[in-house]
Design a protein around this motif. Structure first.
Motif, PDB file in Angstrom:
ATOM      1  N   LYS A   1      68.126  28.584   9.666  1.00 20.25           N
ATOM      2  CA  LYS A   1      68.344  29.557   8.597  1.00 20.25           C
ATOM      3  C   LYS A   1      68.063  28.910   7.248  1.00 20.25           C
ATOM      4  N   VAL A   2      67.636  29.734   6.311  1.00 25.92           N
ATOM      5  CA  VAL A   2      67.204  29.250   4.998  1.00 25.92           C
ATOM      6  C   VAL A   2      68.314  28.449   4.325  1.00 25.92           C
ATOM      7  N   GLY A   3      69.556  28.909   4.444  1.00 25.44           N
ATOM      8  CA  GLY A   3      70.674  28.255   3.767  1.00 25.44           C
ATOM      9  C   GLY A   3      71.008  26.874   4.300  1.00 25.44           C
ATOM     10  N   TRP A   4      70.437  26.485   5.413  1.00 27.56           N
ATOM     11  CA  TRP A   4      70.713  25.168   5.983  1.00 27.56           C
ATOM     12  C   TRP A   4      69.913  24.066   5.296  1.00 27.56           C
ATOM     13  N   ILE A   5      68.938  24.475   4.466  1.00 25.02           N
ATOM     14  CA  ILE A   5      68.116  23.497   3.748  1.00 25.02           C
ATOM     15  C   ILE A   5      68.782  23.138   2.422  1.00 25.02           C
ATOM     16  N   ASN A   6      68.936  21.857   2.187  1.00 26.01           N
ATOM     17  CA  ASN A   6      69.457  21.362   0.915  1.00 26.01           C
ATOM     18  C   ASN A   6      68.270  20.804   0.136  1.00 26.01           C
ATOM     19  N   VAL A   7      67.763  21.604  -0.802  1.00 24.53           N
ATOM     20  CA  VAL A   7      66.557  21.221  -1.540  1.00 24.53           C
ATOM     21  C   VAL A   7      66.812  19.977  -2.385  1.00 24.53           C
ATOM     22  N   LYS A   8      67.981  19.905  -2.995  1.00 25.01           N
ATOM     23  CA  LYS A   8      68.296  18.767  -3.864  1.00 25.01           C
ATOM     24  C   LYS A   8      68.308  17.455  -3.083  1.00 25.01           C
ATOM     25  N   GLU A   9      68.896  17.475  -1.887  1.00 26.35           N
ATOM     26  CA  GLU A   9      68.993  16.259  -1.081  1.00 26.35           C
ATOM     27  C   GLU A   9      67.761  16.033  -0.204  1.00 26.35           C
ATOM     28  N   GLY A  10      66.964  17.082   0.000  1.00 20.68           N
ATOM     29  CA  GLY A  10      65.783  16.951   0.852  1.00 20.68           C
ATOM     30  C   GLY A  10      66.154  16.853   2.326  1.00 20.68           C
ATOM     31  N   THR A  11      67.120  17.682   2.733  1.00 22.38           N
ATOM     32  CA  THR A  11      67.570  17.630   4.126  1.00 22.38           C
ATOM     33  C   THR A  11      67.725  19.047   4.689  1.00 22.38           C
ATOM     34  N   ILE A  12      67.793  19.121   5.998  1.00 19.53           N
ATOM     35  CA  ILE A  12      68.157  20.360   6.683  1.00 19.53           C
ATOM     36  C   ILE A  12      69.212  20.006   7.727  1.00 19.53           C
ATOM     37  N   THR A  13      70.306  20.740   7.714  1.00 18.16           N
ATOM     38  CA  THR A  13      71.398  20.511   8.656  1.00 18.16           C
ATOM     39  C   THR A  13      71.255  21.460   9.834  1.00 18.16           C
ATOM     40  N   ILE A  14      71.266  20.897  11.037  1.00 16.64           N
ATOM     41  CA  ILE A  14      71.163  21.703  12.258  1.00 16.64           C
ATOM     42  C   ILE A  14      72.545  21.686  12.921  1.00 16.64           C
ATOM     43  N   PRO A  15      73.284  22.795  12.883  1.00 14.97           N
ATOM     44  CA  PRO A  15      74.633  22.830  13.461  1.00 14.97           C
ATOM     45  C   PRO A  15      74.628  22.595  14.969  1.00 14.97           C
ATOM     46  N   ASP A  16      75.787  22.261  15.502  1.00 12.19           N
ATOM     47  CA  ASP A  16      75.876  21.952  16.929  1.00 12.19           C
ATOM     48  C   ASP A  16      75.483  23.125  17.822  1.00 12.19           C
ATOM     49  N   ASP A  17      75.759  24.358  17.367  1.00 13.93           N
ATOM     50  CA  ASP A  17      75.441  25.510  18.205  1.00 13.93           C
ATOM     51  C   ASP A  17      73.965  25.903  18.123  1.00 13.93           C
ATOM     52  N   ALA A  18      73.200  25.194  17.294  1.00 17.62           N
ATOM     53  CA  ALA A  18      71.761  25.441  17.210  1.00 17.62           C
ATOM     54  C   ALA A  18      70.949  24.260  17.707  1.00 17.62           C
ATOM     55  N   SER A  19      71.613  23.118  17.864  1.00 17.29           N
ATOM     56  CA  SER A  19      70.932  21.892  18.275  1.00 17.29           C
ATOM     57  C   SER A  19      70.886  21.775  19.780  1.00 17.29           C
ATOM     58  N   LYS A  20      69.773  21.276  20.305  1.00 14.10           N
ATOM     59  CA  LYS A  20      69.642  21.073  21.742  1.00 14.10           C
ATOM     60  C   LYS A  20      70.649  20.046  22.246  1.00 14.10           C
ATOM     61  N   ASN A  21      70.990  19.072  21.398  1.00 17.00           N
ATOM     62  CA  ASN A  21      71.929  18.021  21.787  1.00 17.00           C
ATOM     63  C   ASN A  21      73.392  18.441  21.616  1.00 17.00           C
ATOM     64  N   HIS A  22      73.617  19.665  21.130  1.00 17.45           N
ATOM     65  CA  HIS A  22      74.965  20.194  20.923  1.00 17.45           C
ATOM     66  C   HIS A  22      75.766  19.345  19.933  1.00 17.45           C
ATOM     67  N   GLU A  23      75.055  18.739  18.995  1.00 17.41           N
ATOM     68  CA  GLU A  23      75.703  17.958  17.944  1.00 17.41           C
ATOM     69  C   GLU A  23      75.131  18.380  16.596  1.00 17.41           C
ATOM     70  N   THR A  24      75.995  18.438  15.584  1.00 19.81           N
ATOM     71  CA  THR A  24      75.510  18.743  14.237  1.00 19.81           C
ATOM     72  C   THR A  24      74.743  17.535  13.709  1.00 19.81           C
ATOM     73  N   MET A  25      73.502  17.766  13.307  1.00 22.57           N
ATOM     74  CA  MET A  25      72.638  16.662  12.871  1.00 22.57           C
ATOM     75  C   MET A  25      71.970  17.024  11.549  1.00 22.57           C
ATOM     76  N   VAL A  26      71.702  15.989  10.733  1.00 21.42           N
ATOM     77  CA  VAL A  26      70.999  16.170   9.464  1.00 21.42           C
ATOM     78  C   VAL A  26      69.633  15.506   9.579  1.00 21.42           C
ATOM     79  N   VAL A  27      68.588  16.263   9.254  1.00 15.27           N
ATOM     80  CA  VAL A  27      67.210  15.770   9.349  1.00 15.27           C
ATOM     81  C   VAL A  27      66.604  15.737   7.956  1.00 15.27           C
ATOM     82  N   THR A  28      65.858  14.687   7.670  1.00 16.58           N
ATOM     83  CA  THR A  28      65.201  14.556   6.371  1.00 16.58           C
ATOM     84  C   THR A  28      63.946  15.419   6.317  1.00 16.58           C
TER      85      THR A  28
END
Length: 400
Positions: free
Chosen positions: A260-287
């Motif tokens: 979702k668009v709101g998961w992108i942090n433009v200032k930090e240059g990251t996107i957070t993938i929550p556990d319920d959306a991640s294949k690994n079932h863990e909340t992860m932050v990707v650059t």
């Protein structure tokens, strides 16, 4: 003492049935009778599901020497068999048919279970679709190719034949065969839990060693990657963003359908993938590389609401969640336009991106974190994709 009847008379009276999955058919039998002659035996007929008709069962009693004792023994055996048949025993199944389950009925119950799990949010759409697909394939095989009617026939030899059918006759890959075995083991575990089966018939069936499974996709050469980017920038701008996320951020296609668009942090240059959306079932932050962020801004991604999916209808932001298959459909158009090899698949962009990062001497631990691998060992598997000679080795001049 039981009266003697000719074998011809009995056989003429034995009805034959069409194949049926009705449990009542399995309870069909005749009363046991004693046959006296050169050979003495007790004879009766019981329905055999394997041949869909009554089948004769004989129990020889010649070993008892005295005629009087032989007849007394026969009366006792006939009494016991009559009682067992009345209770639902079947000599061709070796279990009480009162506890016999129709295979299709069990499949129906399992289908209701996975429907409930999906509707309750316990199964993801991809998991649910995979289970349904494999269940339908198994049902079709059991109905048309290797017919069975009862769950007891769903045994280890049947499962091995089904796996061989998919692997050899349908010419599927070893990984597909392993996936089928994994699902069948899950299905059997459910049957055990529901007391349909006493044990899992998949026990003892081996998986094909993953080391012997060769991936059909290949790393894409850098010049071809550039051509793909140039073509997409003109012909399919939203799909280019998807390719950027797979190539630079290693976000899997099924995960991209949940972003979702709101998961992108433009200032930090990251996107957070929550556990319920991640294949690994863990909340992860990707650059997100600056190049990717700039492109997302150029095509208006951040003009959408924070709650919108980044990829929706026609891969533009929107409220509808899409199927991962849409990415493969867009890739098919790219492949056709640029005449790409079939081994260069959409998911090859992930392999290519990881391999190029490692080749650029980026720290393995950095690549591991970006790819969200559970260990460095998995990340370093991608070094096998590197085809270029190592410059440090090329320039090496030793003492010898």
């Amino acid at each position: 003492m039981c009266a003697y009847k000719s074998r011809k008379t009995i056989l003429d009276a034995v009805p034959r049935y069409e194949a049926s999955s009705n449990v009542d058919f399995v309870k069909q039998s005749t009363l046991p009778v004693l046959r006296e002659g050169k050979e003495w035996y007790i004879e009766f007929y019981a329905y055999d599901p394997a041949i869909c008709r009554l089948r004769r069962k004989r129990i020889k009693i010649n070993r008892i020497k005295k005629i009087k004792d032989r007849r007394a023994y026969a009366r006792d055996v006939i009494s016991r068999i009559t009682t067992q048949l009345a209770r639902g025993w079947n000599p061709w199944i070796a279990k009480d048919v009162g506890n016999l389950y129709e295979f299709e009925s069990v499949c129906n119950s399992y289908e209701l279970y996975i429907d409930k799990m999906f509707n309750g949010g316990y199964f993801r759409k991809q998991t649910y679709a995979g289970y349904k697909s494999r269940l339908n394939s198994l049902r079709n095989y059991a109905k048309t190719i290797d017919k069975i009617h009862y769950l007891y026939q769903f045994d280890r030899p049947f499962i091995v034949r089904f796996l061989d059918y998919n692997f050899i006759e349908k010419d599927n890959g070893a990984q597909t065969r392993n996936n089928y075995l994994s699902w069948i083991a899950t299905f059997c575990g459910w049957c055990v839990e529901k007391n349909y089966l006493q044990s899992r018939p998949t026990d003892g069936i081996s998986y094909i060693d993953r080391r012997h499974i060769r991936k059909t996709r290949e790393v894409i050469p850098q010049d071809i990657v550039r051509k793909i980017g140039q073509w997409l920038e003109v012909h399919d701008k939203p799909f280019l963003l998807a390719c950027y996320l797979l190539y630079n951020c290693f976000i899997r296609p099924v995960e991209m359908t949940r972003l979702k668009v709101g998961w992108i942090n433009v200032k930090e240059g990251t996107i957070t993938i929550p556990d319920d959306a991640s294949k690994n079932h863990e909340t992860m932050v990707v650059t997100l590389p600056i190049k990717v962020l700039r492109y997302a801004m150029e095509i208006g991604t951040f003009s959408a609401a924070n709650s919108d999916y980044i990829f929706s209808d026609k891969l533009w932001p929107g409220v509808n969640q899409i199927d991962p298959k849409i990415f493969r459909d867009h890739w098919a158009k790219v492949r056709k336009a640029l005449n790409l090899k079939k081994e260069w698949q959409f998911y090859s962009l992930k392999d290519t991106g990881i391999s190029e990062m490692l080749e650029s001497k980026m720290a393995s631990i950095t690549v591991r974190d970006q790819a969200r691998h559970s260990s460095l060992a998995i990340t370093e598997l991608y070094t096998r994709h590197l085809q270029k000679a190592n410059k440090d080795v090329l320039d090496w001049e030793g003492s010898l």
